[in-house]
Design an enzyme around this catalytic site. Structure first.
Site, mmCIF file in Angstrom:
data_model
loop_
_atom_site.group_PDB
_atom_site.id
_atom_site.type_symbol
_atom_site.label_atom_id
_atom_site.label_comp_id
_atom_site.label_asym_id
_atom_site.label_seq_id
_atom_site.Cartn_x
_atom_site.Cartn_y
_atom_site.Cartn_z
ATOM 1 C CB CYS A 1 1.434 10.313 -1.434
ATOM 2 S SG CYS A 1 0.140 9.399 -2.297
ATOM 3 C CG HIS B 1 -1.022 7.174 1.395
ATOM 4 N ND1 HIS B 1 -0.889 8.472 0.945
ATOM 5 C CD2 HIS B 1 -0.178 7.058 2.453
ATOM 6 C CE1 HIS B 1 -0.027 9.112 1.720
ATOM 7 N NE2 HIS B 1 0.422 8.270 2.628
#
Length: 536
Positions: A98, A349
């Site tokens: 990510c 994340h």
């Protein structure tokens, strides 16, 4: 008395008065309860054990109720994979990539970088035979193709595995995002330096490179020496600070060199106490500000994340921090905010909030998912970490108008403010024909896949509807009518047949027969898995 016991008593009441030699068909049908009326739908909660004509609770609701086409297949609507109108294309998270996706989206929205990459020579793509798949080799080729897909693909999201593999990244391990940014720009700069065009050779410098110098002043003789240096991003300490201005001020503040850290003065020809500071001389069109959230903890020997709230402006005036060059553009506008959600430096994340240079709209890029912000405003949303306890959550400070506040932002991207009469064509970046041909080829493959999935889905639905009508008709015929011939069949087999189960085999009543090869009156209803039902 329970209904089942009542039925059982009624079925065998005739035994008390009828002699064995007087037993007739009517007595047998009473014993096997053949003539009991069939239960109506919705009157029984489950299949009746005492009534062989009860056909409730054996799976008929899936066939006699309203038709749900989704029950006939397990194929998602292929159009859910299609790019929405007037939005951008996402990137697949390959496991722990990510952080790569966020940077790729930020760089894609740098129009000058994208335009320059499209101009790079690529004989492999220009000579590619459309009958085979295009496979980029160099980093530049991968970025060209990836950016072209991000711009004109019909897909909702695309797979960046080719570029990730070319970079030698481990898809299962999250890397240091800030370190990745520096290394990738350095690698891209080296790759572009091999291009023949001078404009392409120094595009990274033109877009991201600024200049400062380390100025040291000897306390003894006053001699000043300057060590010039280039930077592609400013690394700003955030510990103990509340806003961006404080962070930049500390970055430029004067440092004392004394004791063991004294400076060797060329004039004095000896080590002397001195002062050192950084002087900013030139700023690039794209100013990358790294907020140093991930720092080394000496006590633990590991990196840790600083969850400090830092406020930053939508419009940043760097004029007060520059040395000389009054003609230089110093006012910047916020164009991207990179976010790390999580309390650990080793997990979490990454997402990116990026401003569309053409429309001024803000978008949130979260791997495959893209969300447009309302009202052309940056909305960082709730950034509280689920893993944190209530006690450790610091209260978010109030932000003035034109400012934003975050404890998860680790990189801010500012673009120099353009003049109002700037050339609007600069916001239009066309995909060159040789790349568009490759995008068209991929779009054609995608459309073929959509048609294939739609056909498979339709075939399954048509088959399900046909089965639905077949079962519906046969279900109505299942209860044996008065005077009509009938057979007993296992209830378990009937359920599998209704479910269209592949495990449905030939009807086998051997488990329910007595030693004479006839249906045993005590076995046809006692076990739910061994129930039998009369069937025409």
């Amino acid at each position: 008395m329970a209904p089942r016991l009542q039925l059982e008593k009624a079925a065998w009441r005739w035994v008390e008065t009828v002699k064995p030699e007087e037993i007739r068909l009517e007595h047998i049908e009473l014993a096997y309860r053949v003539n009991l009326p069939a239960c109506k739908r919705a009157t029984c909660r489950r299949n009746c054990k005492g009534n062989p004509n009860c056909l409730v609770g054996i799976g008929e609701q899936a066939w006699l109720g309203d038709i749900d086409e989704n029950a006939f297949h397990n194929i998602d609507d292929p159009n859910s994979e299609r790019r929405d109108k007037n939005t951008f294309v996402g990137l697949t998270n390959l496991g722990a990539t990510c952080y790569v996706n966020t940077f790729l989206q930020v760089w894609f929205h740098n129009l000058e970088l994208r335009r320059s990459l499209y101009q790079c020579h690529n004989s492999r793509a220009q000579e590619h035979n459309i009958e085979s798949d295009y496979e980029p080799q160099s980093i530049c080729e991968h970025l060209q193709y990836l950016f072209a897909l991000l711009q004109n693909s019909n897909r909702k999201y695309i797979d960046p595995s080719g570029l990730v593999k070319a970079l030698g990244l481990d898809t299962g391990q999250q890397q240091d995002a800030q370190e990745f940014s520096k290394l990738f720009l350095s690698l891209l700069e080296d790759t572009l330096s091999k291009q023949k065009s001078p404009n392409l050779q120094n595009v990274i410098q033109r877009q991201f490179c600024g200049q400062f110098s380390y100025v040291t002043v000897c306390n003894q003789c006053g001699r000043s020496s300057a060590l010039p240096s280039r930077f592609y991003e400013l690394e700003l300490n955030i510990q103990g600070h509340k806003n961006l201005t404080e962070c930049v001020t500390e970055f430029l503040k004067e440092e004392k060199l004394d004791g063991e850290n004294r400076y060797f003065c060329e004039s004095c020809q000896s080590k002397q106490s001195a002062t050192r500071r950084i002087k900013l001389h030139n700023l690039p069109p794209t100013l990358n500000l790294q907020l140093m959230r991930f720092v080394f903890d000496r006590q633990t020997g590991h990196k840790k994340k600083l969850n400090t709230f830092i406020s930053f402006p939508e419009q940043l005036d760097m004029g007060p921090f520059l040395e000389g060059k009054e003609d230089q553009k110093c006012v910047y506008e916020l164009s991207a905010v990179l976010i790390h959600r999580g309390i650990s430096a080793y997990s979490g994340h990454y997402i990116a909030h990026v401003k569309d240079a053409r429309t001024g709209d803000w978008y949130k890029f979260n791997d495959e998912e893209i969300e447009k912000m309302e009202g052309k405003k940056l909305q960082l949303g709730t950034e509280e970490d689920i893993a944190e306890t209530v006690k450790s959550q610091a209260r978010k400070p109030k932000c003035s108008k034109g400012y934003h506040c975050s404890r998860n932002a680790y990189m801010l991207v500012y673009k120099v403010q353009e003049e109002e009469n700037a050339d609007p064509s600069m916001t239009n970046v066309e995909v060159p024909a040789f790349l568009q041909r490759l995008v068209d080829q991929d779009n054609h493959k995608f459309e073929e896949w959509c048609c294939e999935m739609a056909d498979m889905r339709k075939q399954s639905v048509d088959k399900g509807k046909a089965k639905h009508e077949e079962v519906k008709e046969l279900y109505e015929l299942l209860p044996a009518k008065d005077g009509e011939p009938y057979e007993f069949i296992p209830l378990d087999w009937l359920k599998k047949w209704l479910e269209d189960s592949p495990s449905t085999t030939e009807i086998d009543n051997s488990l329910f027969l007595c030693s004479h090869g006839k249906l045993h009156p005590d076995k046809w209803y006692r076990n739910s898995l061994n129930d039998t039902k009369p069937y025409m």
